[in-house]
Design an enzyme around this catalytic site. Sequence first.
Site, short mmCIF file in Angstrom:
data_model
loop_
_atom_site.label_atom_id
_atom_site.label_comp_id
_atom_site.label_asym_id
_atom_site.label_seq_id
_atom_site.Cartn_x
_atom_site.Cartn_y
_atom_site.Cartn_z
N GLU A 100 -5.34 2.25 -1.54
CA GLU A 100 -6.71 2.31 -2.04
C GLU A 100 -7.34 0.94 -2.21
O GLU A 100 -8.56 0.79 -2.09
CB GLU A 100 -6.75 3.08 -3.36
N HIS A 105 0.08 -4.77 -3.60
CA HIS A 105 0.48 -4.50 -4.98
C HIS A 105 1.61 -3.49 -4.99
O HIS A 105 1.76 -2.72 -4.05
CB HIS A 105 -0.69 -3.99 -5.82
#
Length: 123
Positions: A100, A105
Amino acid sequence: MSAYDDSNIFARILRGEIPCDKVYEDDYALAFRDIAPQTPIHVLVIPKGAYVSADDFSEKASDAEIAGFFRALGKVARDLGAVEPGYRILANHGRDAHQEVPHFHMHVFAGKDLGRMIKPADK
């Protein structure tokens, strides 16, 4: 792979333009609680460099950045008390994995039984 977009939300958090619920920070990484947690403990760990994905990070980050990031990831899990009961780390890459935010991350999930890693494939 697309170029890094420095207007993404994590880049803005790193610059201090958007607040976060910080759990840990050092020279290489920032860890903060997810705003829509999927488990009782759900923390995002992001490198401070401009990397789109795990692939981008592994190809372009320095040895010090890679080591620093993974040491931060381990420290976060220890500090959260997640090591003994268990935790899951997850990084999504690209469309099919539903990434997203285009900044590499890793999610740290903990605080309950997490079940199977993924659901079995339909045959």
